[in-house]
Design a protein around this motif. Structure first.
Motif, PDB file in Angstrom:
ATOM      1  N   LYS A 156     -12.066 -19.158 -32.660  1.00  0.00           N
ATOM      2  CA  LYS A 156     -12.256 -20.019 -31.486  1.00  0.00           C
ATOM      3  C   LYS A 156     -12.543 -19.201 -30.232  1.00  0.00           C
ATOM      4  CE  LYS A 156     -11.103 -23.393 -34.226  1.00  0.00           C
ATOM      5  NZ  LYS A 156     -12.121 -24.266 -34.803  1.00  0.00           N
ATOM      6  N   GLN A 195      -1.788 -20.363 -34.143  1.00  0.00           N
ATOM      7  CA  GLN A 195      -2.380 -20.197 -35.465  1.00  0.00           C
ATOM      8  C   GLN A 195      -3.315 -18.996 -35.522  1.00  0.00           C
ATOM      9  OE1 GLN A 195      -3.950 -24.205 -35.432  1.00  0.00           O
ATOM     10  NE2 GLN A 195      -2.595 -24.841 -37.086  1.00  0.00           N
ATOM     11  N   GLN A 214      -9.814 -15.823 -29.698  1.00  0.00           N
ATOM     12  CA  GLN A 214      -8.436 -16.004 -29.243  1.00  0.00           C
ATOM     13  C   GLN A 214      -7.462 -15.292 -30.189  1.00  0.00           C
ATOM     14  OE1 GLN A 214      -7.391 -19.907 -27.316  1.00  0.00           O
ATOM     15  NE2 GLN A 214      -9.224 -20.601 -28.392  1.00  0.00           N
ATOM     16  N   SER A 273       5.810 -21.868 -24.262  1.00  0.00           N
ATOM     17  CA  SER A 273       4.915 -22.946 -23.835  1.00  0.00           C
ATOM     18  C   SER A 273       3.550 -22.430 -23.392  1.00  0.00           C
ATOM     19  CB  SER A 273       5.568 -23.719 -22.682  1.00  0.00           C
ATOM     20  OG  SER A 273       5.836 -22.847 -21.596  1.00  0.00           O
ATOM     21  N   THR A 274       3.438 -21.122 -23.220  1.00  0.00           N
ATOM     22  CA  THR A 274       2.163 -20.540 -22.763  1.00  0.00           C
ATOM     23  C   THR A 274       1.057 -20.722 -23.784  1.00  0.00           C
ATOM     24  OG1 THR A 274       3.493 -18.842 -21.657  1.00  0.00           O
ATOM     25  CG2 THR A 274       1.124 -18.436 -21.830  1.00  0.00           C
ATOM     26  N   PHE A 275       1.415 -20.756 -25.085  1.00  0.00           N
ATOM     27  CA  PHE A 275       0.411 -20.792 -26.139  1.00  0.00           C
ATOM     28  C   PHE A 275       0.224 -22.206 -26.691  1.00  0.00           C
ATOM     29  CE2 PHE A 275       2.223 -16.420 -26.695  1.00  0.00           C
ATOM     30  CZ  PHE A 275       1.131 -15.746 -26.156  1.00  0.00           C
ATOM     31  N   SER A 276      -1.028 -22.552 -26.904  1.00  0.00           N
ATOM     32  CA  SER A 276      -1.325 -23.815 -27.571  1.00  0.00           C
ATOM     33  C   SER A 276      -1.108 -23.644 -29.072  1.00  0.00           C
ATOM     34  CB  SER A 276      -2.778 -24.229 -27.314  1.00  0.00           C
ATOM     35  OG  SER A 276      -3.671 -23.322 -27.961  1.00  0.00           O
ATOM     36  N   ARG A 277      -1.106 -24.754 -29.781  1.00  0.00           N
ATOM     37  CA  ARG A 277      -0.944 -24.716 -31.234  1.00  0.00           C
ATOM     38  C   ARG A 277      -2.053 -23.882 -31.875  1.00  0.00           C
ATOM     39  NH1 ARG A 277       1.439 -28.782 -34.866  1.00  0.00           N
ATOM     40  NH2 ARG A 277       0.599 -28.556 -36.967  1.00  0.00           N
ATOM     41  N   VAL A 278      -3.277 -24.066 -31.419  1.00  0.00           N
ATOM     42  CA  VAL A 278      -4.400 -23.306 -31.968  1.00  0.00           C
ATOM     43  C   VAL A 278      -4.231 -21.819 -31.709  1.00  0.00           C
ATOM     44  CG1 VAL A 278      -6.881 -22.875 -31.735  1.00  0.00           C
ATOM     45  CG2 VAL A 278      -6.034 -25.215 -31.891  1.00  0.00           C
ATOM     46  N   GLN A 279      -3.800 -21.447 -30.523  1.00  0.00           N
ATOM     47  CA  GLN A 279      -3.600 -20.031 -30.211  1.00  0.00           C
ATOM     48  C   GLN A 279      -2.521 -19.419 -31.095  1.00  0.00           C
ATOM     49  OE1 GLN A 279      -2.968 -20.484 -25.948  1.00  0.00           O
ATOM     50  NE2 GLN A 279      -4.896 -19.430 -25.519  1.00  0.00           N
ATOM     51  N   HIS A 314      -5.506 -13.219 -20.989  1.00  0.00           N
ATOM     52  CA  HIS A 314      -5.048 -13.760 -22.270  1.00  0.00           C
ATOM     53  C   HIS A 314      -4.745 -12.634 -23.249  1.00  0.00           C
ATOM     54  CE1 HIS A 314      -5.526 -18.032 -21.586  1.00  0.00           C
ATOM     55  NE2 HIS A 314      -6.709 -17.811 -21.032  1.00  0.00           N
ATOM     56  N   ASP A 357      -1.414 -25.760 -40.360  1.00  0.00           N
ATOM     57  CA  ASP A 357      -0.914 -27.044 -39.848  1.00  0.00           C
ATOM     58  C   ASP A 357       0.283 -27.503 -40.667  1.00  0.00           C
ATOM     59  OD1 ASP A 357      -2.522 -27.544 -37.656  1.00  0.00           O
ATOM     60  OD2 ASP A 357      -4.117 -28.460 -38.834  1.00  0.00           O
TER      61      ASP A 357
END
Length: 510
Positions: free
Chosen positions: A118, A290, A121, A282-288, A131, A253
């Motif tokens: 993505k 993974q 990342q 909380s800084t990282f999204s679920r995608v990040q 990042h 997932d």
């Protein structure tokens, strides 16, 4: 219908012709723009493809090394639409990775980074930005802290026992085992246990297949060099990489959903794994989350496993070195227990074997391309902004200017020598150096115990009829530089039976 086909055919020809025309204009523009600068020397180029024809035959790290022998230790290549500088000399590597590290520490967006990660990342492919610095900070403080590495000793011990059990079961039946397959499986087990405590055979099997497919796809695809062709996907690699990413996200997932269902309130900090830490940030999204995990899985599985295979290959090819290492292990460890991490600092010859293996067989033969963020000079040559700079780590480690008899596997060169492999000595750079040095280096070096454990605990034999003279070091080039052919071995117990029993291994063949 025929009229429609004719129209489509005509449109396709015109479209491709337009792409070619646009590409030629861009090439002419680039040549005019940079004609005044003193660029590094390079071989003759062809229209459209540039210097690709120089790399078509042989492995890329070999071909680029041969070009350097003729044109110099810093070489200019034009690969399609991409400007590339290849460095094959330690002093120039020092200038890139230390003196001007702030200019070359970034990464160019790659199709692999786009399709799977993505837009980069992850640690290995991310540009040099906030990042990346955040990724690196949490990686080094949470996963690779000394406490975390020490707490993983039980996982490493379990990995060793799993390996020995598998090897001895096959060996007792006089069946040969593929060392690369065994090592890849066990290092994936270790990595996933450290990251998210999974021990599910089905999940690990799926992750092993994904990792294998990802490594086989390679780091670069033809559309990286001809970006106007990306939408056509003539190589099929764009679709393949997208599929790999989709398969991985489906597995992760499931793992994350199951973890979120667990009641983590009762866990102490020492029980948290890396996935827990990332999910709590909380800084990282679920995608990040993974993608960070995927980068670690890929980087921590094949690289370590392939290095082990190269070490055993060289030891089998040089039985005198194998015997000397076994003598050191018997003298320092004895034959009453297995090797532990605490023993490593006392195994000087083992460390020399590891360093010489990493010098002669760096699994990251060309590393990951660096990317110039501004125009600069290197070794007196103009390097435009937005240029790839590739360090041929393979060629640097075999440079006769730095190494006597560079093609010889000679462990004595690292005995009583200050030269190490940690990025401070630029004549040997298996982990890179500077800002983009491999962040997993310390954990990778801890895994050298695996070599010691195999050599100390096992008798290792080649297939019947073969001698050490039949061992080859032929390579294949994917995302890593690995052995081309399988290393099939017969592995049996070398120590008294009670040693394995005390370590927790039980055998039914006694």
């Amino acid at each position: 219908m025929e009229d429609l086909i004719a129209v489509l055919t005509s449109w396709s020809v015109q479209f491709i012709a337009a792409l070619v025309f646009l590409y030629v204009l861009l090439k002419v523009f680039k040549r005019v723009r940079y004609a005044g600068g003193k660029r590094p020397p390079g071989p003759p180029s062809l229209p459209l493809i540039g210097h690709f024809h120089h790399l078509l035959f042989g492995l890329p790290h070999h071909s680029s090394a041969k070009i350097a022998e003729k044109y110099g230790l810093i070489v200019w290549l034009e690969l399609g639409a991409v400007r590339v500088v290849v460095v094959t000399y330690s002093d120039i590597a020092r200038e890139v990775l230390k003196t001007q590290d702030h200019i070359f520490a970034s990464r160019r967006p790659l199709i692999m980074a786009d399709m799977v990660f993505k837009r980069g990342q992850n640690l290995g492919l991310s540009p040099w930005d906030d990042h990346f610095r955040l990724f690196r900070k949490i990686f080094t403080t949470e996963l690779l802290s000394q406490n975390r590495i020490d707490s993983s000793k039980d996982f490493r011990r379990q990995m060793t026992l799993r390996t020995l059990r598998t090897a001895f079961e096959e060996g007792h039946g006089n069946r040969y085992i593929n060392l690369a397959d065994l090592s890849h499986n066990q290092f994936l087990y270790l990595t996933t246990r450290m990251l998210f405590r999974t021990d599910g055979h089905a999940q690990n099997k799926d992750l092993l297949e994904i990792t294998h497919d990802f490594i086989s796809a390679g780091g670069l695809v033809i559309e990286d060099f001809f970006p106007l062709l990306k939408s056509l996907d003539l190589s099929g690699q764009v679709r393949r990489l997208k599929n790999i990413g989709e398969r991985y996200f489906k597995i992760m997932d499931s793992i994350i959903d199951n973890r979120l269902k667990e009641n983590s309130n009762s866990k102490s900090n020492t029980e948290e794994d890396f996935l827990d830490v990332l999910l709590a940030t909380s800084t990282f999204s679920r995608v990040q989350v993974q993608l960070l995990l995927l980068g670690i899985i890929v980087g921590g599985t094949d690289t370590s496993a392939d290095s082990i295979v190269w070490a055993i290959t060289e030891l089998l090819w040089h039985p005198n070195i194998m015997e000397r290492l076994q003598r050191e292990l018997d003298d320092v460890i004895g034959k009453e227990r297995l090797v532990e991490k605490a023993d490593l600092n006392n195994l000087e010859y083992l460390q020399a074997v590891v360093k010489e293996t990493l010098r002669l067989h760096p699994v990251a033969g060309l590393g990951v391309p660096h990317y110039s963020t501004e125009a600069t000079k290197v070794a007196g040559h103009n390097i435009p902004a937005n240029t790839w700079v590739i360090l041929n780590i393979y060629a640097i480690g075999r440079d006769p200017q730095d190494w006597e008899n560079p093609l010889k596997f000679d462990t004595s060169r690292f005995l009583n020598s200050p030269v190490d492999v940690r990025g401070h000595h630029y004549e040997v750079l298996p982990f890179g150096a500077g800002r983009r040095r491999c962040v997993g280096m310390n954990l990778a070096l801890v895994c050298v115990a695996y070599i010691a454990q195999l050599i100390h605990a096992c008798t290792i034999s080649l297939p019947e009829g073969l001698t050490h003279l039949d061992v080859d070091v032929e390579e294949k080039f994917t995302l890593t530089v690995a052995r081309r052919d399988p290393l099939n071995l017969l592995m049996k117990r070398r120590l008294p039976l009670d040693v394995y029993r005390k370590a927790g291994l039980q055998f039914s063949d006694v």
